[in-house]
Design a protein around this motif. Structure first.
Motif, short mmCIF file in Angstrom:
data_model
loop_
_atom_site.label_atom_id
_atom_site.label_comp_id
_atom_site.label_asym_id
_atom_site.label_seq_id
_atom_site.Cartn_x
_atom_site.Cartn_y
_atom_site.Cartn_z
N GLU A 73 0.80 -1.22 0.00
CA GLU A 73 0.00 0.00 0.00
C GLU A 73 0.84 1.27 0.00
O GLU A 73 0.33 2.35 -0.29
CB GLU A 73 -0.95 0.02 1.20
N ASN A 74 2.09 1.15 0.35
CA ASN A 74 2.91 2.35 0.44
C ASN A 74 3.69 2.65 -0.84
O ASN A 74 4.63 3.45 -0.82
CB ASN A 74 3.88 2.24 1.60
N LYS A 133 -2.72 7.01 -7.96
CA LYS A 133 -2.89 7.63 -6.64
C LYS A 133 -2.27 6.75 -5.57
O LYS A 133 -1.89 5.60 -5.82
CB LYS A 133 -4.38 7.84 -6.32
N LYS A 134 -2.16 7.34 -4.41
CA LYS A 134 -1.63 6.59 -3.29
C LYS A 134 -2.66 5.59 -2.80
O LYS A 134 -3.84 5.90 -2.66
CB LYS A 134 -1.27 7.55 -2.14
N LEU A 135 -2.20 4.39 -2.56
CA LEU A 135 -3.08 3.32 -2.12
C LEU A 135 -3.20 3.32 -0.60
O LEU A 135 -2.28 3.71 0.11
CB LEU A 135 -2.55 1.97 -2.60
N ASP A 136 -4.36 2.87 -0.13
CA ASP A 136 -4.60 2.80 1.31
C ASP A 136 -5.32 1.51 1.61
O ASP A 136 -6.48 1.31 1.22
CB ASP A 136 -5.42 4.00 1.79
N PHE A 137 -4.62 0.62 2.28
CA PHE A 137 -5.19 -0.68 2.62
C PHE A 137 -6.42 -0.53 3.48
O PHE A 137 -7.36 -1.33 3.40
CB PHE A 137 -4.12 -1.53 3.32
N GLU A 138 -6.40 0.48 4.38
CA GLU A 138 -7.52 0.66 5.29
C GLU A 138 -8.78 1.08 4.56
O GLU A 138 -9.88 0.88 5.08
CB GLU A 138 -7.15 1.68 6.37
N GLU A 139 -8.65 1.68 3.37
CA GLU A 139 -9.83 2.07 2.59
C GLU A 139 -10.28 0.94 1.66
O GLU A 139 -11.47 0.59 1.62
CB GLU A 139 -9.52 3.32 1.78
N ASN A 197 -4.41 -7.31 -5.12
CA ASN A 197 -4.56 -7.45 -3.66
C ASN A 197 -3.59 -6.46 -2.97
O ASN A 197 -2.38 -6.53 -3.20
CB ASN A 197 -4.26 -8.88 -3.24
N ILE A 198 -4.13 -5.57 -2.16
CA ILE A 198 -3.31 -4.57 -1.47
C ILE A 198 -2.81 -5.16 -0.16
O ILE A 198 -3.58 -5.65 0.66
CB ILE A 198 -4.11 -3.28 -1.20
N GLN A 199 -1.51 -5.09 0.02
CA GLN A 199 -0.89 -5.59 1.25
C GLN A 199 -0.75 -4.44 2.26
O GLN A 199 -0.35 -3.33 1.89
CB GLN A 199 0.48 -6.20 0.94
N ASP A 200 -1.08 -4.79 3.50
CA ASP A 200 -1.04 -3.78 4.56
C ASP A 200 0.40 -3.48 4.96
O ASP A 200 1.23 -4.37 5.07
CB ASP A 200 -1.83 -4.27 5.78
#
Length: 923
Positions: free
Chosen positions: A253-254, A301-307, A332-335
Motif C-alpha cells: 500500500e505504500n 494515486k496513493k493506495l490505502d489498505f484501510e480504505e 490485492n493490497i498488502q497492509d
C-alpha cells in the motif's frame, strides 16, 4: 423457496432466544453484554434493558448514572428504566461495508463506584438495497463471424447488502441467439457472461436489444435491470486472445503513484490492422492507469489498505477489425504499518480523592490502530514512576487505576503519559499526556510552629494588649486547612479565666483582658487548641506559659518602728555612756515587689547631729558612731529613707526621735503634748468607748471609796501621806492610745511624793478625771513615764490578784526577741515606758499582718513572724531588745524586761515598782 425461508427464520429466532437466555443461566461465562438487532431501527427503539442485564435495580439508577461511552453516539441509556435505546441511524452497509459480521462494541459506564461494562451489539442486515448497474444501458459489439459458444463478460451489478440479501443471480431476457451463465470470483461475488448460441448474420439483423436483470436473495427479492445493446459487426476471423483470463498481483500500500503494477498481453492471429490490439479498461478507473498500446497498468494515486483492500478490473483487448477479448485483473493490497495507534480517554474522573484506595478506577483508555494483523496489535504502557497503572480490560481497551497511596500535600497533580506501541516492523507508537488533579481530604491535623510557647509579660500591662501569638499551619486546602484557635484548659480557675486572657480565633493572638499583678499572680499556663474546619475536624494542642514580670510598683513599707499620728516614730532612749557601735534601734521595712525591686537600702536623709549615728545600708540598724559629747543635744532627730532597688526607685521615710538619758525622769520635761487624732469613720466606736469609760470611772470611784474606807479603819499614817497637800499635782494630757498604730490601750496612775518615795495607790483627787487620762506628778508633757525611785518605793501586794497558773508562761513562751529571755518567773514591771510601747507596736503589727494573711506568726523564735515572708534580712534578732514586763490580766505572769541587760544593768527584782492598769477595750 418459502419453506426454506421459514425454517431459516425459525432458526434465527431460536438462536436469538438462546442468546437471550444465556446471560440468565451462565452470567459468569459472559464477558460482554451482547445484543442482536436489525439495521435501520428507528430512533428510540429499545435494544434491551441494560440495567437489568447488569444487575442494577431501578432504585440504583439515579446514583449509578448509567451511560454509554463510545466514539459515535449510536446508542443511549434511558435514565428512568435503564433501557438501551437507539439514538441514531444504524446503516449496516455504512458501518461495516461488505464485512460479513457487523457488530458495534462500546462500554457502559456506571458511577458510585466507577466501573465499565463491555457491550456488543450485532447489526443484522436487512434487504434494504436494490441491486443496481452503473449504467442503464451497455453497448456490445459482436462480429458476425463469432462462433457459437463465444462468451462475453457483462456489466456487474452492485448490491450493498450482505449474505442472503446480497446479489445472488442474473437473468437475461429470452433470445434464441444468446444465453447467460453466472460465474463466481474468489471473494464470492458473482458476475454474468453472455454466451453466443447461434451464428449471427449482420445482414438479417444488425442490432439486438436484451434486458439483463440482477436479483438478490431477499424475501421478497429485489432486482435491478440494465439494457444490453448488441451490435453485429462485420467478420474478423481471429479475435485477440489474452495470455491469461485472470491476472492476480499483490501490491504494497505504500508504493508511490506511477508504480507499475503489471502488464497484460493479448495476441491476434490476424494480420494487418486486424492484428493491432488496443487495451482499455472496461470501466474507466481513477486509481490505476492503463497504457493502451503496451497494456501496462500503473498506479495513479496513493493506495490505502484501510480504505480498499482489493481491486478487480476488466481489461479489454480490441483488434483493428473490432474483435474484442477480455481478461480480469485482481490486485490485492498488502497492509503496511503506516498508521500509528490512537489513544483516547473515556469517562476520565475530573478530581481524584487523595484517600482513594489502590485499584480505584480513574479512566477507560481505548486504543485504535487502523492497520491489520501484527501491525494492528497494540501494547499500552504508562511512562514514569507514578502511583497509577494500566490493566487490560478487553481487546484494545484498558483501565487506568491507582497503584499506590496518594498525598495531595506532596503532589497535588500528576502529569502522566500513556504510550501505545504496535507490533509492526518497525513499530509505530503514539503518546498522550493528561493531568490528573488530586482532590483534598482532611487528613492533616494542624501543626503548631513550636512545641510550646513561653512569654513574659510585665505587670500593670494595659487591658486588651497583645501578649503572645501562637501559629499553627494545616497543609490541607479550603476549610480543611482553615485553622481556628481556642483556649482548652488553664491552671487558672475556669470562672476567672475569661477575665485574664482571651485568644483570637482567626489569628491566634492572645490578649490580656486585665492588668496583671505580679504580687497576686506570677505565672499561669494555658492549653491552646488549633482546630481545622474539616469534617471530621482535626485539632492539635500546645501549652503557653505566661510569666508575669515584676515592676517597681510597690513602695517600701516600714514595719518597725511603728509610726505615730504625725508619721514619726516613738522615742528611743540611749544611755549617755553608750559607746560607739551601740545598737540604738533598727528600722524594719518590707517591699511587696521581688528581686532588685525589693532590695531595700537605708539612708539618712537628715540628722540633728551628723556623724553621731550610723545607719546600716542593708540592715537598717541605727548605732552610735561616737560617744556623746558635752555639746551634743540630748534630743536627736534622724530622718531615715528606705529605698528599693527598682528603676525608678521608690522610697518611704520614717523619723526617729532619740533621747540621751540614763533614766526616764531626765527626759520628762522635754516631752511635749501630742494632739489626739480624730477618726471620723469611728463615731460608733467613739460612743462605745465613751460609754465604757463612764462605766469604768464609776467602777473606779466605787473601788477608791471602798479602799479609802478600809485604809481609814487601819489608821495608817503612811497610807494617807500621799494625800497631803502639795504632794500631788494634776496631770496633763497623756500620750494618747493610737489603736490604728498598734499601741496597747494601757494607762497608769502614778503618785510622786516630794520625799522621793513613790507608791501605787488609788487616789481621790480634787478634780474629776475623764476617761483616758492619768494622774502624773510633775510636768504635764503628755508622756507617761514613772518617775518614782524603785529602790524607795513600797508596793501593796494585797491589791495584786493571786497568780493564775493557766496564764503563766514558760520561759520559751514569753514574748520577746530570741536570746533575751529573763529567767525570773514572776517578772518585774518595766522602768522604760517607751520600750514597752515599742514592743507593743511590734506585737500588734505582726498580729495585724497575720490577720490579713500577709505574715505568719509562727515564723520562728525571735522573728515575730516576719522571717517567714520577708526572709532573714528582717528578723528581729538585729533589733535592740525592747522587751518589757507586760501584765497579763488574771495572772502575775509578765514579759521579761531585758533592757537592763542591754544597758549593762541588772533587771529589777520581784519587789520592783508595780502598777495597776485599767485596760480599755476597743470594739
Amino acid at each position: 423457496m418459502g419453506s426454506g425461508a421459514g425454517e431459516l427464520g425459525r432458526a434465527e429466532r431460536l438462536s436469538m432466544f438462546f442468546l437471550f437466555l444465556l446471560p440468565l443461566f451462565c452470567p459468569a461465562l459472559c464477558e460482554q453484554i451482547r445484543y442482536r438487532i436489525p439495521e435501520e431501527m428507528p430512533k428510540g427503539s429499545v435494544v434491551g434493558n441494560l440495567a437489568t442485564d447488569l444487575g442494577f435495580s431501578v432504585q440504583e439508577l439515579p446514583t449509578r448514572k448509567l451511560r454509554v461511552s463510545s466514539e459515535k453516539p449510536y446508542f443511549t441509556v434511558s435514565a428512568e428504566r435503564g433501557e438501551l435505546l437507539v439514538s441514531s441511524r444504524l446503516d449496516r452497509e455504512e458501518i461495516c461495508g461488505k464485512n460479513p459480521a457487523c457488530a458495534l462494541e462500546f462500554e457502559a459506564v456506571a458511577e458510585n463506584p466507577l466501573n465499565f461494562y463491555h457491550v456488543n451489539v450485532e447489526i443484522e442486515d436487512i434487504n434494504d438495497h436494490t441491486p443496481t448497474f452503473t449504467q442503464n444501458s451497455f453497448e456490445l459489439q459482436i462480429s458476425e463471424s463469432a462462433q457459437p459458444g463465444t462468451r462475453f463478460i457483462l456489466e456487474v451489478a452492485e448490491d450493498a447488502d450482505t449474505g442472503l440479501n446480497s446479489l445472488q443471480k442474473y437473468k437475461l431476457s429470452l433470445n434464441p441467439n444468446f444465453s447467460l451463465i453466472i460465474k463466481e470470483k474468489q471473494d464470492g461475488s458473482k458476475y454474468p457472461e453472455l454466451v453466443l448460441e447461434k451464428t449471427l448474420d449482420r445482414e438479417q439483423q444488425s442490432y439486438h436489444r436484451l434486458v439483463l436483470t440482477a436479483l438478490d436473495g431477499g424475501d421478497p427479492p429485489l432486482s435491478g435491470t440494465t439494457e444490453l445493446r448488441i451490435q453485429v459487426t462485420d467478420a474478423n476471423d481471429n479475435p485477440p486472445v489474452f495470455s491469461r483470463d485472470v491476472y492476480r498481483v499483490s501490491l504494497r500500500e505504500n508504493v508511490p503513484p506511477g508504480t507499475t503494477v503489471l502488464q497484460v498481453s493479448a495476441t491476434d492471429q490476424d494480420e494487418g490492422i486486424n492484428s493491432e490490439i488496443t487495451y482499455s479498461f472496461y470501466r474507466t478507473g481513477q486509481i490505476f492507469g492503463l497504457n493502451s498500446k503496451s497494456g501496462e497498468i500503473t498506479t495513479q494515486k496513493k493506495l490505502d489498505f484501510e480504505e480498499t483492500k482489493e481491486y478487480s478490473m476488466i481489461v479489454e483487448g480490441r483488434d483493428g477489425g473490432g474483435l474484442v477479448a477480455q481478461c480480469t485483473v485482481e490486485i490485492n493490497i498488502q497492509d503496511e504499518n503506516d498508521n500509528s495507534p490512537e489513544v483516547t480517554f473515556h469517562s476520565l474522573l475530573e478530581m481524584i480523592l487523595e484517600n482513594a484506595v489502590p485499584g480505584t478506577l480513574i479512566a477507560l483508555i481505548k486504543i485504535h490502530d487502523q492497520d491489520s494483523g501484527e501491525n494492528g496489535e497494540v501494547n499500552c504502557q504508562l511512562q514514569g514512576e507514578v502511583p497509577f497503572k494500566i490493566i487490560s480490560s478487553s481487546k484494545n481497551s484498558y483501565k487506568l487505576v491507582t497503584d499506590g497511596t496518594l498525598d495531595r500535600e506532596q503532589t497535588p497533580e500528576y502529569n502522566i503519559t500513556i504510550t501505545a506501541t504496535d507490533r509492526g516492523k518497525p513499530p509505530l507508537s503514539s503518546s498522550i499526556s493528561i493531568i490528573l488533579h488530586i482532590s483534598d481530604v482532611n487528613d492533616n491535623a494542624p501543626v503548631f510552629h513550636q512545641a510550646s510557647y513561653l512569654v513574659s509579660v510585665a505587670e500593670n500591662n494595659p487591658p486588651g494588649a497583645s501578649i503572645a501569638q501562637v501559629c499553627a499551619s494545616d497543609p490541607d486546602l479550603g476549610l480543611n486547612g482553615q485553622v481556628s484557635y481556642s483556649i482548652m484548659a488553664s491552671d487558672l480557675e475556669p470562672l476567672v479565666l475569661a477575665s485574664y486572657v482571651s485568644v483570637s480565633a482567626q489569628s491566634g493572638v492572645v490578649f490580656a483582658q486585665r492588668a496583671f499583678d505580679y504580687e497576686q499572680l506570677r505565672a499561669f499556663e494555658l492549653t491552646l487548641q488549633a482546630r481545622d474546619q474539616g469534617s471530621p475536624a482535626l485539632s492539635a494542642n500546645v501549652s503557653l506559659r505566661v510569666l508575669v514580670g515584676d515592676r517597681n510598683d510597690n513602695e517600701p513599707r516600714v514595719l518597725y518602728p511603728a509610726l505615730g499620728p504625725d508619721g514619726s516614730a516613738l522615742f528611743d532612749m540611749v544611755p549617755r555612756a553608750a559607746e560607739p557601735g551601740y545598737l540604738v534601734t533598727k528600722v524594719v521595712a518590707v517591699d511587696a515587689d521581688s528581686g532588685h525591686n525589693a532590695w531595700l537600702s537605708y539612708h539618712v536623709l537628715q540628722a540633728s547631729e551628723p556623724g553621731l549615728f550610723s545607719l546600716g545600708l542593708r540592715t537598717g540598724e541605727v548605732r552610735t558612731a561616737r560617744a556623746l559629747g558635752d555639746r551634743d543635744a540630748a534630743r536627736q532627730r534622724l530622718l531615715v529613707a528606705v529605698r528599693d532597688g527598682g528603676q525608678p526607685p521608690l522610697s518611704a521615710t520614717v523619723t526617729l526621735h532619740l533621747v540621751f538619758a540614763d533614766s526616764l525622769q531626765e527626759v520628762l520635761p522635754d516631752i511635749t503634748d501630742r494632739p489626739v487624732p480624730s477618726d471620723p469613720q469611728a463615731e460608733l466606736q467613739f460612743y462605745l468607748v465613751v460609754a465604757l469609760a463612764l462605766i469604768s470611772v464609776l467602777f473606779l470611784l466605787a473601788m477608791i471609796l471602798a479602799i479609802a474606807l478600809r485604809l481609814r479603819r487601819s489608821s495608817s499614817p503612811a497610807a494617807w501621806s500621799c494625800f497631803q497637800p502639795g504632794l500631788c499635782v494634776k496631770s496633763g494630757p497623756v500620750i494618747p492610745p493610737n489603736y490604728s498604730e498598734g499601741t496597747l490601750p494601757y494607762s497608769y496612775n502614778l503618785c510622786v511624793a516630794h520625799t522621793g518615795k513613790t507608791e501605787f495607790n488609788f487616789l481621790k483627787c480634787s478634780e474629776q478625771l475623764s476617761s483616758g487620762q492619768d494622774i502624773l506628778c510633775g510636768d504635764s508633757s503628755g508622756a507617761l513615764f514613772p518617775l518614782c525611785n524603785s529602790s524607795e518605793s513600797t508596793s501593796h501586794p494585797e491589791l495584786q490578784a493571786p497568780p493564775n497558773t493557766d496564764w503563766r508562761f514558760s520561759q520559751a513562751q514569753r514574748p520577746g526577741t530570741s536570746g533575751s529571755q529573763n529567767g525570773d518567773d514572776t517578772g518585774t514591771w518595766p522602768n522604760n515606758q517607751f520600750d514597752t510601747e515599742m514592743l507593743q507596736a511590734m506585737i500588734l503589727a505582726s498580729a495585724s499582718e497575720a490577720a490579713d494573711g500577709s505574715s505568719t506568726l509562727g515564723g520562728g523564735a525571735g522573728t515575730m513572724g516576719l522571717s517567714a515572708r520577708y526572709g532573714p534580712q528582717f528578723t528581729l534578732q538585729h533589733v535592740p531588745d525592747y522587751r518589757q514586763n507586760v501584765y497579763i490580766p488574771g495572772s502575775n505572769a509578765t514579759l521579761t524586761n531585758a533592757a537592763g541587760k542591754r544597758d549593762g544593768k541588772a533587771p529589777a527584782g520581784g519587789n520592783g515598782n508595780k502598777k495597776k492598769s485599767g485596760k480599755k477595750e476597743k470594739k
